[in-house]
Design a protein around this motif. Structure first.
Motif, PDB file in Angstrom:
ATOM      1  N   THR A  11       0.986  -1.366  -0.497  1.00 27.67           N
ATOM      2  CA  THR A  11       0.696   0.251  -0.013  1.00 27.67           C
ATOM      3  C   THR A  11       1.149   1.003  -0.125  1.00 27.67           C
ATOM      4  O   THR A  11       1.935   1.529   0.825  1.00 27.67           O
ATOM      5  CB  THR A  11      -0.794  -0.050   1.219  1.00 27.67           C
ATOM      6  N   TYR A  12       1.236   2.351  -0.814  1.00 26.11           N
ATOM      7  CA  TYR A  12       1.424   2.992  -1.468  1.00 26.11           C
ATOM      8  C   TYR A  12       0.823   4.341  -0.603  1.00 26.11           C
ATOM      9  O   TYR A  12      -1.145   4.224  -1.024  1.00 26.11           O
ATOM     10  CB  TYR A  12       1.553   3.888  -2.770  1.00 26.11           C
ATOM     11  N   PHE A  13       0.716   5.337   0.478  1.00 27.69           N
ATOM     12  CA  PHE A  13       0.306   6.004   1.272  1.00 27.69           C
ATOM     13  C   PHE A  13       0.982   7.938   1.585  1.00 27.69           C
ATOM     14  O   PHE A  13       1.883   7.975   0.926  1.00 27.69           O
ATOM     15  CB  PHE A  13       0.073   5.369   2.769  1.00 27.69           C
ATOM     16  N   LEU A  14      -0.132   8.503   1.727  1.00 30.03           N
ATOM     17  CA  LEU A  14       0.248   9.681   2.689  1.00 30.03           C
ATOM     18  C   LEU A  14       0.489   9.661   4.612  1.00 30.03           C
ATOM     19  O   LEU A  14      -1.051   9.029   4.419  1.00 30.03           O
ATOM     20  CB  LEU A  14      -0.609  10.993   2.545  1.00 30.03           C
ATOM     21  N   GLY A  15       1.354   9.800   4.195  1.00 29.97           N
ATOM     22  CA  GLY A  15       1.369  10.126   6.045  1.00 29.97           C
ATOM     23  C   GLY A  15       0.843  11.400   6.927  1.00 29.97           C
ATOM     24  O   GLY A  15       1.399  11.832   6.166  1.00 29.97           O
ATOM     25  N   PHE A  16       0.555  11.116   8.287  1.00 28.21           N
ATOM     26  CA  PHE A  16       0.888  12.232   9.221  1.00 28.21           C
ATOM     27  C   PHE A  16       1.341  12.466   9.863  1.00 28.21           C
ATOM     28  O   PHE A  16       1.231  11.291  10.582  1.00 28.21           O
ATOM     29  CB  PHE A  16      -0.619  13.206   8.932  1.00 28.21           C
ATOM     30  N   ASN A  17       2.063  13.067  10.271  1.00 28.13           N
ATOM     31  CA  ASN A  17       3.447  13.322  11.822  1.00 28.13           C
ATOM     32  C   ASN A  17       2.478  13.900  12.618  1.00 28.13           C
ATOM     33  O   ASN A  17       1.937  15.282  12.739  1.00 28.13           O
ATOM     34  CB  ASN A  17       3.878  14.745  11.548  1.00 28.13           C
ATOM     35  N   LEU A  18       1.295  13.099  13.938  1.00 26.37           N
ATOM     36  CA  LEU A  18       0.819  13.859  14.396  1.00 26.37           C
ATOM     37  C   LEU A  18       1.359  14.633  15.577  1.00 26.37           C
ATOM     38  O   LEU A  18       0.096  15.200  16.206  1.00 26.37           O
ATOM     39  CB  LEU A  18       0.184  13.052  15.623  1.00 26.37           C
ATOM     40  N   GLU A  19       2.309  15.391  15.177  1.00 23.95           N
ATOM     41  CA  GLU A  19       3.345  15.887  15.756  1.00 23.95           C
ATOM     42  C   GLU A  19       3.020  17.460  15.700  1.00 23.95           C
ATOM     43  O   GLU A  19       3.468  18.596  16.630  1.00 23.95           O
ATOM     44  CB  GLU A  19       4.059  15.811  17.177  1.00 23.95           C
ATOM     45  N   LYS A  20       2.632  17.180  14.641  1.00 18.83           N
ATOM     46  CA  LYS A  20       2.892  18.314  13.611  1.00 18.83           C
ATOM     47  C   LYS A  20       1.595  19.637  13.519  1.00 18.83           C
ATOM     48  O   LYS A  20       1.303  18.257  12.418  1.00 18.83           O
ATOM     49  CB  LYS A  20       3.927  18.957  12.577  1.00 18.83           C
ATOM     50  N   PRO A  21       1.146  20.737  13.601  1.00 17.37           N
ATOM     51  CA  PRO A  21      -0.127  20.972  13.385  1.00 17.37           C
ATOM     52  C   PRO A  21      -0.077  21.469  11.482  1.00 17.37           C
ATOM     53  O   PRO A  21       1.356  21.294  11.186  1.00 17.37           O
ATOM     54  CB  PRO A  21       0.056  22.148  13.616  1.00 17.37           C
ATOM     55  N   PRO A  22      -1.274  21.089  10.918  1.00 16.95           N
ATOM     56  CA  PRO A  22      -2.291  21.234  11.632  1.00 16.95           C
ATOM     57  C   PRO A  22      -2.965  19.158  11.733  1.00 16.95           C
ATOM     58  O   PRO A  22      -4.081  19.292  12.301  1.00 16.95           O
ATOM     59  CB  PRO A  22      -4.004  21.816  10.987  1.00 16.95           C
ATOM     60  N   PHE A  23      -1.666  18.669  11.782  1.00 18.32           N
ATOM     61  CA  PHE A  23      -2.725  17.318  11.917  1.00 18.32           C
ATOM     62  C   PHE A  23      -2.825  16.567  12.949  1.00 18.32           C
ATOM     63  O   PHE A  23      -2.672  15.581  12.897  1.00 18.32           O
ATOM     64  CB  PHE A  23      -1.724  16.674  10.759  1.00 18.32           C
ATOM     65  N   ASN A  24      -2.292  17.423  13.660  1.00 18.96           N
ATOM     66  CA  ASN A  24      -2.201  16.945  15.739  1.00 18.96           C
ATOM     67  C   ASN A  24      -4.833  16.666  15.747  1.00 18.96           C
ATOM     68  O   ASN A  24      -4.763  16.354  16.258  1.00 18.96           O
ATOM     69  CB  ASN A  24      -1.739  17.630  16.177  1.00 18.96           C
ATOM     70  N   ASP A  25      -4.937  17.603  14.494  1.00 19.49           N
ATOM     71  CA  ASP A  25      -6.465  17.575  14.500  1.00 19.49           C
ATOM     72  C   ASP A  25      -6.836  16.599  14.018  1.00 19.49           C
ATOM     73  O   ASP A  25      -6.416  16.852  12.656  1.00 19.49           O
ATOM     74  CB  ASP A  25      -7.189  19.015  14.591  1.00 19.49           C
ATOM     75  N   ARG A  26      -7.162  15.651  14.191  1.00 24.62           N
ATOM     76  CA  ARG A  26      -8.624  14.666  13.656  1.00 24.62           C
ATOM     77  C   ARG A  26      -9.248  14.900  12.562  1.00 24.62           C
ATOM     78  O   ARG A  26      -8.487  14.163  11.088  1.00 24.62           O
ATOM     79  CB  ARG A  26      -8.767  13.885  14.499  1.00 24.62           C
ATOM     80  N   GLU A  27      -9.967  16.105  12.378  1.00 21.31           N
ATOM     81  CA  GLU A  27     -10.575  16.710  11.026  1.00 21.31           C
ATOM     82  C   GLU A  27      -9.558  16.837   9.760  1.00 21.31           C
ATOM     83  O   GLU A  27      -9.987  16.592   8.875  1.00 21.31           O
ATOM     84  CB  GLU A  27     -11.242  18.002  11.663  1.00 21.31           C
ATOM     85  N   SER A 135      14.786  11.647   7.753  1.00 25.69           N
ATOM     86  CA  SER A 135      14.019  11.966   7.743  1.00 25.69           C
ATOM     87  C   SER A 135      12.438  11.607   8.947  1.00 25.69           C
ATOM     88  O   SER A 135      12.161  12.250   9.660  1.00 25.69           O
ATOM     89  CB  SER A 135      13.742  12.997   7.170  1.00 25.69           C
ATOM     90  N   LEU A 136      12.831  10.474   8.062  1.00 19.73           N
ATOM     91  CA  LEU A 136      10.795  10.353   9.381  1.00 19.73           C
ATOM     92  C   LEU A 136      11.180   9.921  10.692  1.00 19.73           C
ATOM     93  O   LEU A 136      10.740   9.049  11.484  1.00 19.73           O
ATOM     94  CB  LEU A 136      10.372   8.625   8.154  1.00 19.73           C
ATOM     95  N   TYR A 137      12.549   8.636  10.155  1.00 23.03           N
ATOM     96  CA  TYR A 137      12.700   8.568  12.316  1.00 23.03           C
ATOM     97  C   TYR A 137      13.247   9.439  12.874  1.00 23.03           C
ATOM     98  O   TYR A 137      13.258   9.377  13.631  1.00 23.03           O
ATOM     99  CB  TYR A 137      14.074   7.762  11.904  1.00 23.03           C
ATOM    100  N   SER A 138      13.776  10.964  12.716  1.00 24.48           N
ATOM    101  CA  SER A 138      13.843  11.719  12.837  1.00 24.48           C
ATOM    102  C   SER A 138      12.713  13.137  13.129  1.00 24.48           C
ATOM    103  O   SER A 138      12.694  13.676  14.216  1.00 24.48           O
ATOM    104  CB  SER A 138      14.811  12.810  13.172  1.00 24.48           C
ATOM    105  N   SER A 139      11.822  13.330  12.827  1.00 25.66           N
ATOM    106  CA  SER A 139      11.537  14.080  12.088  1.00 25.66           C
ATOM    107  C   SER A 139      10.517  14.445  11.374  1.00 25.66           C
ATOM    108  O   SER A 139      10.841  15.735   9.988  1.00 25.66           O
ATOM    109  CB  SER A 139      11.532  15.360  13.171  1.00 25.66           C
ATOM    110  N   PRO A 140       9.374  13.576  11.003  1.00 22.76           N
ATOM    111  CA  PRO A 140       9.222  13.560   9.490  1.00 22.76           C
ATOM    112  C   PRO A 140       7.842  15.142   8.749  1.00 22.76           C
ATOM    113  O   PRO A 140       7.608  15.715  10.594  1.00 22.76           O
ATOM    114  CB  PRO A 140       7.429  12.276   9.690  1.00 22.76           C
ATOM    115  N   PRO A 141       7.986  14.895   8.153  1.00 28.38           N
ATOM    116  CA  PRO A 141       7.416  16.086   7.353  1.00 28.38           C
ATOM    117  C   PRO A 141       5.870  15.717   7.819  1.00 28.38           C
ATOM    118  O   PRO A 141       5.311  14.710   8.341  1.00 28.38           O
ATOM    119  CB  PRO A 141       7.141  15.926   6.670  1.00 28.38           C
ATOM    120  N   ALA A 142       5.178  17.791   7.599  1.00 30.38           N
ATOM    121  CA  ALA A 142       3.610  17.512   8.152  1.00 30.38           C
ATOM    122  C   ALA A 142       3.147  16.138   7.449  1.00 30.38           C
ATOM    123  O   ALA A 142       2.101  15.722   8.186  1.00 30.38           O
ATOM    124  CB  ALA A 142       3.696  19.072   8.047  1.00 30.38           C
ATOM    125  N   ILE A 143       3.236  16.370   5.975  1.00 28.29           N
ATOM    126  CA  ILE A 143       2.529  14.673   4.959  1.00 28.29           C
ATOM    127  C   ILE A 143       3.385  14.533   5.211  1.00 28.29           C
ATOM    128  O   ILE A 143       4.793  15.109   4.262  1.00 28.29           O
ATOM    129  CB  ILE A 143       1.924  15.539   3.880  1.00 28.29           C
TER     130      ILE A 143
END
Length: 212
Positions: A11-27, A135-143
């Motif tokens: 599965t290829y996907f876009l992931g979110f870094n839940l620690e970076k706004p705005p993606f700390n908000d599920r909406e 970067s994914l292991y240290s500080s992933p981008p917001a998406i």
């Protein structure tokens, strides 16, 4: 001679870094899931990929075929798209990916969809593979763009990265609910009960929390 085609369980996907706004908000995460025309992307790639509705790929228990509304958008998230339109995000959002022409084409389409439907400014940042993974292991981008595959037939491999402290948890997820689901799936033999547990876990990951 003859050719034998074997499905690639990925599965290829876009992931979110839940620690970076705005993606700390599920909406906001759900709005992204509702704004992308996934079928258009697979048609543009033209190499046999299918748009994803479930997290587990075709060929494994827990897979569910793609469903969309008349516009080709995932119906599950349209309420979030409407709500987010009412509270726009006006800061640039970084979308990171590993450099390749295919990835660039896909993410330019994603960038256009998020601009058109949500009014967001998406900044694409491509890196060579090793730098991107670092970067994914240290500080992933917001998406971030990524892929998850397995050489085995156990779909639990697709669910376990969302467990607390899993080494592959790039989304930084930590939730007792999914930890319990992972333990339950691990304890069940193959069969209808395990498949139902896998689908419930996917629903939490994809639909309720929209982690990817």
């Amino acid at each position: 001679g003859f050719a034998h085609s074997v499905p690639f369980l990925a599965t290829y996907f876009l992931g979110f870094n839940l620690e970076k706004p705005p993606f700390n908000d599920r909406e906001y995460r759900r709005a992204v899931a509702g704004a992308i025309r996934k079928k258009e992307i697979t048609v543009a790639l033209g190499s046999g990929e299918k748009p994803a509705y479930s997290w587990i790929p075709e060929g494994l228990p827990g897979y569910q075929p793609f469903q969309s509304n008349r516009e080709g958008l995932d119906e599950r998230f349209q309420d979030s798209v409407q709500r987010i339109r009412m509270k726009p995000w006006d800061k640039p959002i970084e979308l990171g990916f590993d450099a390749s022409s295919r990835n660039a084409m896909v993410l330019e389409k994603v960038q256009a969809d998020l601009q058109a439907r949500l009014g967001w400014k998406i900044v694409l940042k491509n890196q060579e593979w090793k730098t991107f993974v670092k970067s994914l292991y240290s500080s992933p981008p917001a998406i971030f763009r990524h892929g998850w595959s397995t050489p085995t037939k156990d779909p639990l491999i697709f669910i376990s990265p969302f467990g607390t402290n899993d080494p592959f948890s790039f989304t930084k997820t930590s939730d007792a609910k999914i930890d319990r689901k992972i333990s339950e799936i691990r304890s069940l033999p193959d069969g209808p009960e395990r498949t139902a547990a896998l689908i419930a876990a996917e629903k939490w990951i994809i639909e309720e929390e929209a982690l990817v």
